[in-house]
Design an enzyme around this catalytic site. Structure first.
Site, PDB file in Angstrom:
ATOM      1  N   LYS A 150     -10.568  -5.686  -5.034  1.00  0.00           N
ATOM      2  CA  LYS A 150      -9.601  -5.656  -3.944  1.00  0.00           C
ATOM      3  C   LYS A 150      -9.598  -7.016  -3.250  1.00  0.00           C
ATOM      4  O   LYS A 150     -10.663  -7.563  -2.923  1.00  0.00           O
ATOM      5  CB  LYS A 150      -9.958  -4.568  -2.936  1.00  0.00           C
ATOM      6  CG  LYS A 150      -9.858  -3.148  -3.462  1.00  0.00           C
ATOM      7  CD  LYS A 150      -8.425  -2.700  -3.610  1.00  0.00           C
ATOM      8  CE  LYS A 150      -8.323  -1.211  -3.913  1.00  0.00           C
ATOM      9  NZ  LYS A 150      -6.927  -0.756  -4.019  1.00  0.00           N
ATOM     10  N   LYS A 246      -0.041   7.853 -10.281  1.00  0.00           N
ATOM     11  CA  LYS A 246      -0.912   8.568  -9.352  1.00  0.00           C
ATOM     12  C   LYS A 246      -0.254   9.898  -9.013  1.00  0.00           C
ATOM     13  O   LYS A 246       0.929   9.934  -8.655  1.00  0.00           O
ATOM     14  CB  LYS A 246      -1.135   7.763  -8.067  1.00  0.00           C
ATOM     15  CG  LYS A 246      -1.959   6.503  -8.230  1.00  0.00           C
ATOM     16  CD  LYS A 246      -2.105   5.780  -6.897  1.00  0.00           C
ATOM     17  CE  LYS A 246      -2.959   4.526  -7.012  1.00  0.00           C
ATOM     18  NZ  LYS A 246      -3.005   3.759  -5.742  1.00  0.00           N
TER      19      LYS A 246
END
Length: 329
Positions: A150, A246
């Site tokens: 990230k 997702k």
């Protein structure tokens, strides 16, 4: 036969803060749905996401609005029309799959016509921190086959270099969570190649990605926030090389399967992702993961305590839940 619907808010403490470009999370806040019929119970979980205007309260309210339809037996096809894509529909759709499997005596895999989920490589995530702290975090999981990094727009070069130095052999996914702009994406191409990054996930905001049409990246770019359902692919296929499926975005396994199959038909690569969640969110996603090039289902690994019988991590390999947890008999 009528069904009984139960929906509630569950909260799971994280073992450590989870930092991405848009904030820090210390709890996984989820909506749990149970559908009961004939003494059998199907379960599903949704994770409302503020990025899409969702909250626990709005998801529970959406479920309440369709309670009568669901309890009268609305099936998964009808759910697609009753609710928009999102966490509420995901929880109901997955609970419906689970209940159907138990009522029919056939697993979800059998109903799909696919093998039962098996152990697979799933990314372990390193949250945003100083390069030194990220290097330390990477050193702890250096043997993992796949690491997700990230970053934001401040010092992504130094952060990725730190992780790569500590984990020289792992495949890397870099995820800015929409925090970069066109200039930074272009400037980072050589860095991504030099550091052997395998995938760049949603670098720019979904509403500002039109310039990607005609852009030929040196590292494949995966749509996340830009893609939710199969109908999005007409645009997505012109801008991205891969899509991140997702279930909380698609609104359940039903649409996720349609999205994954449509993406493959267009020659797009596939990634399976998740929110920070319990294993009840991950079990249905494993049916997309088996089709995918990259898998990022470490949401429950961040929890201090998961639901009993859920998935577990073995040095970057994700082991499916115990039999009977979800979608199996």
């Amino acid at each position: 036969m009528s069904r009984t619907l139960r929906a509630r808010h569950d909260s799971f403490a994280l073992s450590q803060p989870f930092r991405i470009s848009r904030g820090v999370k210390t709890q996984a806040e989820v909506v749990t749905v149970e559908l009961e019929q004939g003494g059998l119970v199907g379960r599903g979980e949704g994770v409302p996401y503020a990025r899409y205007g969702e909250s626990i309260e709005s998801a529970l309210a959406a479920i309440e609005r369709v309670r009568d339809d669901v309890e009268r037996g609305a099936d998964r096809a009808q759910l697609q029309a009753l609710l928009p894509p999102g966490a509420a529909r995901n929880a109901l759709d997955c609970a419906s799959w689970d209940l159907e499997a138990r009522l029919d005596g056939r697993s979800v895999a059998a109903k799909i016509g696919a093998p039962e989920p098996e152990r697979l490589v799933s990314a372990l995530t390193i949250g945003i921190d100083t390069p030194m702290a990220m290097a330390v975090a990477a050193s702890r999981i250096a043997d993992a086959p796949l690491i997700k990094v990230k970053v934001d727009a401040t010092i992504p070069d130094a952060q990725i270099r730190a992780v790569r130095g500590a984990a020289p052999n792992a495949k890397l996914i870099v995820d800015p969570n929409e925090s970069w702009d066109q200039q930074l994406v272009r400037a980072m191409q050589a860095v991504l190649v030099t550091l052997r990054v395998d995938l760049l996930e949603q670098p720019v905001p979904a509403e500002a990605d039109a310039w990607l049409e005609g852009f030929s990246p040196d590292v494949p770019i995966c749509a996340d926030e830009s893609v939710h359902v199969a109908a999005d692919l007409d645009v997505i296929a012109r801008r991205y090389q891969m899509v991140n499926v997702k279930l909380d975005k698609s609104g359940g396994l039903t649409e996720a399967l349609a999205l994954a199959q449509a993406a493959r038909a267009r020659g797009l690569g596939l990634m399976t992702g998740c929110m920070v969640s319990s294993s009840l969110s991950i079990a249905p996603a494993l049916h997309i993961a088996r089709m995918s090039d990259f898998v990022d289902l470490d949401g429950p690994i961040w929890l201090r305590e998961d639901r009993r019988g859920g998935v577990r991590d073995e040095a970057g390999w994700l082991v499916p839940p115990q039999p009977g947890f979800w979608g199996t008999i």
